[in-house]
Design a protein around this motif. Structure first.
Motif, mmCIF file in Angstrom:
data_model
loop_
_atom_site.group_PDB
_atom_site.id
_atom_site.type_symbol
_atom_site.label_atom_id
_atom_site.label_comp_id
_atom_site.label_asym_id
_atom_site.label_seq_id
_atom_site.Cartn_x
_atom_site.Cartn_y
_atom_site.Cartn_z
ATOM 1 N N VAL A 87 1.184 -1.184 0.119
ATOM 2 C CA VAL A 87 -0.636 0.212 0.396
ATOM 3 C C VAL A 87 0.939 1.467 -0.413
ATOM 4 O O VAL A 87 1.381 1.427 0.484
ATOM 5 C CB VAL A 87 -1.127 0.049 1.196
ATOM 6 N N ILE A 88 1.118 2.015 -1.420
ATOM 7 C CA ILE A 88 1.385 3.141 -0.879
ATOM 8 C C ILE A 88 0.595 4.236 -0.595
ATOM 9 O O ILE A 88 0.238 4.913 -0.975
ATOM 10 C CB ILE A 88 2.271 3.783 -2.565
ATOM 11 N N LEU A 99 -3.839 2.283 6.531
ATOM 12 C CA LEU A 99 -3.990 1.310 6.757
ATOM 13 C C LEU A 99 -5.552 0.211 6.602
ATOM 14 O O LEU A 99 -5.729 -0.647 6.987
ATOM 15 C CB LEU A 99 -3.979 1.540 8.817
ATOM 16 N N ARG A 100 -5.984 1.621 6.178
ATOM 17 C CA ARG A 100 -7.819 1.079 6.183
ATOM 18 C C ARG A 100 -8.159 0.539 4.166
ATOM 19 O O ARG A 100 -8.699 -0.883 4.401
ATOM 20 C CB ARG A 100 -8.320 2.110 5.703
ATOM 21 N N ILE A 101 -6.876 0.290 4.070
ATOM 22 C CA ILE A 101 -6.748 -0.072 2.444
ATOM 23 C C ILE A 101 -5.674 -0.872 2.654
ATOM 24 O O ILE A 101 -6.505 -2.296 2.205
ATOM 25 C CB ILE A 101 -5.699 0.900 1.463
ATOM 26 N N ALA A 102 -5.050 -0.781 3.572
ATOM 27 C CA ALA A 102 -4.520 -2.606 3.627
ATOM 28 C C ALA A 102 -5.255 -3.603 5.109
ATOM 29 O O ALA A 102 -5.307 -4.761 4.535
ATOM 30 C CB ALA A 102 -2.991 -2.972 4.692
ATOM 31 N N VAL A 103 -5.936 -2.492 5.573
ATOM 32 C CA VAL A 103 -7.698 -4.104 6.094
ATOM 33 C C VAL A 103 -8.218 -4.211 6.004
ATOM 34 O O VAL A 103 -8.474 -5.943 5.181
ATOM 35 C CB VAL A 103 -7.888 -2.848 7.569
ATOM 36 N N ASP A 104 -8.488 -3.480 4.648
ATOM 37 C CA ASP A 104 -9.688 -4.059 3.500
ATOM 38 C C ASP A 104 -9.598 -4.993 2.712
ATOM 39 O O ASP A 104 -9.693 -5.964 1.949
ATOM 40 C CB ASP A 104 -9.995 -2.987 2.889
#
Length: 194
Positions: A87-88, A99-104
């Protein structure tokens, strides 16, 4: 997750593609800083002006497309659901959104494939990260590791997420320093004497 788990994960090192990518991100940051002129800030009562980081994150993402051979590169509209994701979170994407993108991605979009997510960010805000500690812990229990890499033009470090804080100390700073003034490599913090 314990501090020992985090330290062992850090000792495992970083895949070569991650180190190469971080070097490229640093070069992009230095180029952006080198090309920026001092822009006066209307709220600056000192009259000295300030530098504003206004790089083009889409340009950076275009330069990093090669990472897609190793991992899902996010944010992106489509990905292949690989075992690793990057995730950039630089520029308009902050710690919280990164972090939201990573978790999703790990929990929803690639849950059957993803085993490790690298979040590459140019800032660190503890309060934003705290909102995701429970998510990171649950992902770890599912066998998915979220690793946070803080990158600046002068180096990078991995910031452990989760676990119990037991020991005080500093995070090792990696990467060669770069000088935004002349875009040349300098010394690392370890090389600079006291």
């Amino acid at each position: 997750m314990t501090v020992g788990d985090v330290l062992r994960a850090m000792e495992e090192g970083h895949p070569e593609y991650i180190a190469t990518m971080l070097d490229q991100v640093q070069d992009w940051m230095v180029a952006v800083l080198s090309s920026q002129e001092i822009v006066p800030n209307e709220d600056d009562f000192t009259g000295l002006g300030e530098r504003r980081f206004q790089g083009d994150p889409e340009n950076l993402m275009g330069q990093l497309e090669w990472v897609s051979a190793y991992a899902d590169l996010l944010p992106a509209p489509a990905h292949k659901k690989r075992s690793e994701a990057v995730v950039i979170a630089i520029g308009p994407i902050d710690v919280d959104e990164g972090l939201r993108i990573a978790v999703d991605h790990a929990a929803l979009f690639a849950r059957d494939a993803c085993k490790r997510v690298w979040v590459v960010c140019d800032n660190w805000i503890v309060g934003d990260a705290l909102r995701y500690l429970q998510h990171v812990t649950v992902l770890y229990e599912m066998g998915i590791h979220v690793r946070f890499l803080l990158v600046t033009p002068w180096g990078w470090t991995e910031i452990p997420l989760g676990g119990t804080v037991r020991e005080k100390g500093y995070f090792p700073w990696r990467g060669e320093g770069r000088s935004p003034q002349n875009h040349s490599r300098g010394t690392t913090g370890e090389d600079a004497g006291s």
